[in-house]
Design an enzyme around this catalytic site. Sequence first.
Site, mmCIF file in Angstrom:
data_model
loop_
_atom_site.group_PDB
_atom_site.id
_atom_site.type_symbol
_atom_site.label_atom_id
_atom_site.label_comp_id
_atom_site.label_asym_id
_atom_site.label_seq_id
_atom_site.Cartn_x
_atom_site.Cartn_y
_atom_site.Cartn_z
ATOM 1 N N GLY A 137 -2.237 17.112 -9.367
ATOM 2 C CA GLY A 137 -2.078 15.667 -9.160
ATOM 3 C C GLY A 137 -3.235 15.143 -8.339
ATOM 4 N N LEU A 138 -4.152 14.431 -9.026
ATOM 5 C CA LEU A 138 -5.342 13.926 -8.332
ATOM 6 C C LEU A 138 -5.422 12.407 -8.428
ATOM 7 C CD1 LEU A 138 -7.616 16.859 -9.398
ATOM 8 C CD2 LEU A 138 -6.932 16.345 -7.065
ATOM 9 N N VAL A 180 2.151 14.846 -6.911
ATOM 10 C CA VAL A 180 2.581 14.020 -8.044
ATOM 11 C C VAL A 180 3.676 13.061 -7.569
ATOM 12 C CG1 VAL A 180 1.964 15.794 -9.733
ATOM 13 C CG2 VAL A 180 4.288 15.727 -8.853
ATOM 14 N N ALA A 207 6.893 11.299 -6.643
ATOM 15 C CA ALA A 207 8.206 11.859 -6.338
ATOM 16 C C ALA A 207 9.187 11.550 -7.463
ATOM 17 C CB ALA A 207 8.715 11.272 -5.025
ATOM 18 N N ASN A 254 6.395 11.680 -1.368
ATOM 19 C CA ASN A 254 7.486 11.044 -0.603
ATOM 20 C C ASN A 254 8.793 11.364 -1.311
ATOM 21 O OD1 ASN A 254 6.495 9.765 1.688
ATOM 22 N ND2 ASN A 254 5.873 7.928 0.548
ATOM 23 N N SER A 310 1.585 11.346 5.846
ATOM 24 C CA SER A 310 1.472 9.932 6.201
ATOM 25 C C SER A 310 0.058 9.574 6.610
ATOM 26 C CB SER A 310 2.420 9.578 7.355
ATOM 27 O OG SER A 310 2.267 8.194 7.673
ATOM 28 N N GLY A 311 -0.268 8.311 6.339
ATOM 29 C CA GLY A 311 -1.575 7.799 6.754
ATOM 30 C C GLY A 311 -2.292 7.089 5.624
ATOM 31 N N LYS A 318 9.907 12.507 7.273
ATOM 32 C CA LYS A 318 9.002 11.510 6.680
ATOM 33 C C LYS A 318 9.793 10.280 6.222
ATOM 34 C CE LYS A 318 5.332 9.471 5.206
ATOM 35 N NZ LYS A 318 5.324 8.842 3.969
ATOM 36 N N HIS A 343 10.463 8.372 9.279
ATOM 37 C CA HIS A 343 9.190 7.743 9.667
ATOM 38 C C HIS A 343 9.030 6.421 8.915
ATOM 39 C CE1 HIS A 343 4.971 6.816 8.688
ATOM 40 N NE2 HIS A 343 4.638 7.321 9.867
ATOM 41 N N ASN A 344 9.255 6.481 7.608
ATOM 42 C CA ASN A 344 9.081 5.270 6.805
ATOM 43 C C ASN A 344 10.130 4.218 7.145
ATOM 44 O OD1 ASN A 344 7.088 6.819 5.629
ATOM 45 N ND2 ASN A 344 7.518 6.099 3.576
ATOM 46 N N GLU A 380 8.942 2.616 10.084
ATOM 47 C CA GLU A 380 7.801 1.794 9.643
ATOM 48 C C GLU A 380 8.303 0.430 9.121
ATOM 49 O OE1 GLU A 380 4.985 3.921 6.923
ATOM 50 O OE2 GLU A 380 5.400 2.296 5.530
ATOM 51 N N TYR A 381 9.362 0.458 8.310
ATOM 52 C CA TYR A 381 9.936 -0.786 7.801
ATOM 53 C C TYR A 381 10.387 -1.665 8.976
ATOM 54 C CZ TYR A 381 10.651 0.413 2.762
ATOM 55 O OH TYR A 381 10.510 0.702 1.428
ATOM 56 N N ARG A 435 43.753 -2.605 11.845
ATOM 57 C CA ARG A 435 43.955 -1.614 10.774
ATOM 58 C C ARG A 435 45.397 -1.112 10.781
ATOM 59 N NH1 ARG A 435 41.649 2.965 11.383
ATOM 60 N NH2 ARG A 435 41.406 3.503 9.186
HETATM 61 C C1 6PG Z 1 2.671 6.477 4.950
HETATM 62 C C2 6PG Z 1 3.344 5.353 4.217
HETATM 63 C C3 6PG Z 1 3.348 5.635 2.752
HETATM 64 C C4 6PG Z 1 3.607 4.427 1.873
HETATM 65 C C5 6PG Z 1 4.933 3.771 2.117
HETATM 66 C C6 6PG Z 1 5.011 2.383 1.612
HETATM 67 O O1 6PG Z 1 3.344 7.052 5.785
HETATM 68 O O2 6PG Z 1 1.500 6.739 4.685
HETATM 69 O O3 6PG Z 1 4.641 5.230 4.663
HETATM 70 O O4 6PG Z 1 4.256 6.679 2.533
HETATM 71 O O5 6PG Z 1 2.580 3.523 2.012
HETATM 72 O O6 6PG Z 1 5.859 4.571 1.431
HETATM 73 O O7 6PG Z 1 6.336 2.129 1.432
HETATM 74 P P1 6PG Z 1 6.886 0.843 0.727
HETATM 75 O O8 6PG Z 1 6.056 0.648 -0.528
HETATM 76 O O9 6PG Z 1 8.305 1.169 0.427
HETATM 77 O O10 6PG Z 1 6.692 -0.267 1.696
#
Ligand code: 6PG
Length: 463
Positions: free
Chosen positions: A12-13, A75, A77, A103, A129-130, A184, A187-188, A191-192, A439
């Site tokens: 997967g490139l 590749v 997910a 992911n 990530s990054g 991970k 982490h995301n 991030e959200y 309840r």
């Molecule tokens: C990372 C990012 C990466 C990706 C996100 C975007 O750690 O490098 O989190 O995994 O850019 O999954 O997520 P959304 O498209 O759901 O905002």
Amino acid sequence: MTTTHSPLGIIGLGTMGRNLALNLADHGVPLVAWERDGTLAARARDKLPAATAWAKEAADLAARLAAPRTVLLMVTAGAAVDAVIEALRPHLAAGDTIIDGGNTEAADTARRQADLAAKGIHLIGLGVSGGEEGARRGPALMAGGAAEAWDRVAPTLRAIAARAADGAPCCDRLGGGAAGHFVKTVHNGIEYAVMQSLAETYDLMRHGLGMDVDAIGATYTAWNRGPGGGYLVEIAADVVRTRDGDGEPLLDKVVDRAAQKGTGRWASLAALDLGIAAPSIAEAVFARAVSAARDDRLALATGTPGPVNVSVADLEASMRSATMLAFLQGFALIAAADARDGWSVDPVAVARVWRAGCILRAPLLDRLADAFGALEDGAHPLSAPSLRSELAETLPGLRRVAAAAIGAGYAVPALTSALSWHDGMVRARVPADFLQGLRDRFGAHTFERIDMPGSHHAHWTEA
Ligand code: 6PG
């Protein structure tokens, strides 16, 4: 000292795969590459060293690697990972290792690990990530899987990972099984939450305080120099300040409908499954859903709320508070999944891996690592004294911002849900006694009493 790396298969490139391959090549890792898509293969071939071996299919790739083999999958997910593993499996032997750098949802990794274990093949779930730049220059790498497989691949992965300020590679085996992919996912999710909190501060500055994009950009840049700094705050300044060709803020021309690939949703679903409150993450996912309901919003629109009485200092405090609280929810979620699945995740190791390379990188991670290091095993992340004193500094600002924003009609779900989570978690008694009463009143669901054991049903007074 130069480390000699064993050849690594890479499948997967696309953007992430190509950039990781270039990073691996920079570190002297001999590669055997396989990419089905001719255009992607040609693009990678142009940049990778001439010594790179190119495989035509799975059997060829396996044949070009000496046992025990290591094959990195980059590749998309989902079904593509199953398809590639299916193609590889007959050509791999006991002791070989597949690394899935996508992911991937943790449950899929756990299922594939169990399937492959029948043949003695290891699968390491690797959170990467990054983004593109991280993959090329040094990502944060979150691994999960068997220690035996990890020991063999760790030198190569450490070589290509980002380095924290103290020189430590941001790459670790965070636990057994699917720990890496779960970390991970969380982490995301965080991030959200951080991105949504930033978006809410942007909305309040732009519309509530009437600041222009340059002033907002300068504000984020100033925040980035302080204790609430970090990569997302840094790039927030770039995003608000960017102008279109006509000189207008580019953001004003961007459709206000946030896309998502699913990791925030998985983190929220995991929280719901585990019965752990991670409202900052879930509310950030819901906020994207509100954004996606654009046609409904356009039909229902009543106009942008007006001025709001908040200070920029309080907005900074609210951002710091909400960010810290989102991280603590995430760590509580990781601890709950770990308690269920027995991965043995050390929160200090997670915080240390997130210090550089990843999207969440920020000086806060050093403070979290120190705070978790000083905690008793099993203690709640919110109980760390150093974190509580940071919160004591920033929560009053968050309270003022939340109250003013709600009063003026702004939707601030990430900021307010972080605050409500905190305020619920620090109450010895929450009004769930009342929920239990309801309840039991309508469904005889029973309740526990604080003054005697057992399960009870009452004849609640009827009006
Ligand atoms: C990372 C990012 C990466 C990706 C996100 C975007 O750690 O490098 O989190 O995994 O850019 O999954 O997520 P959304 O498209 O759901 O905002």
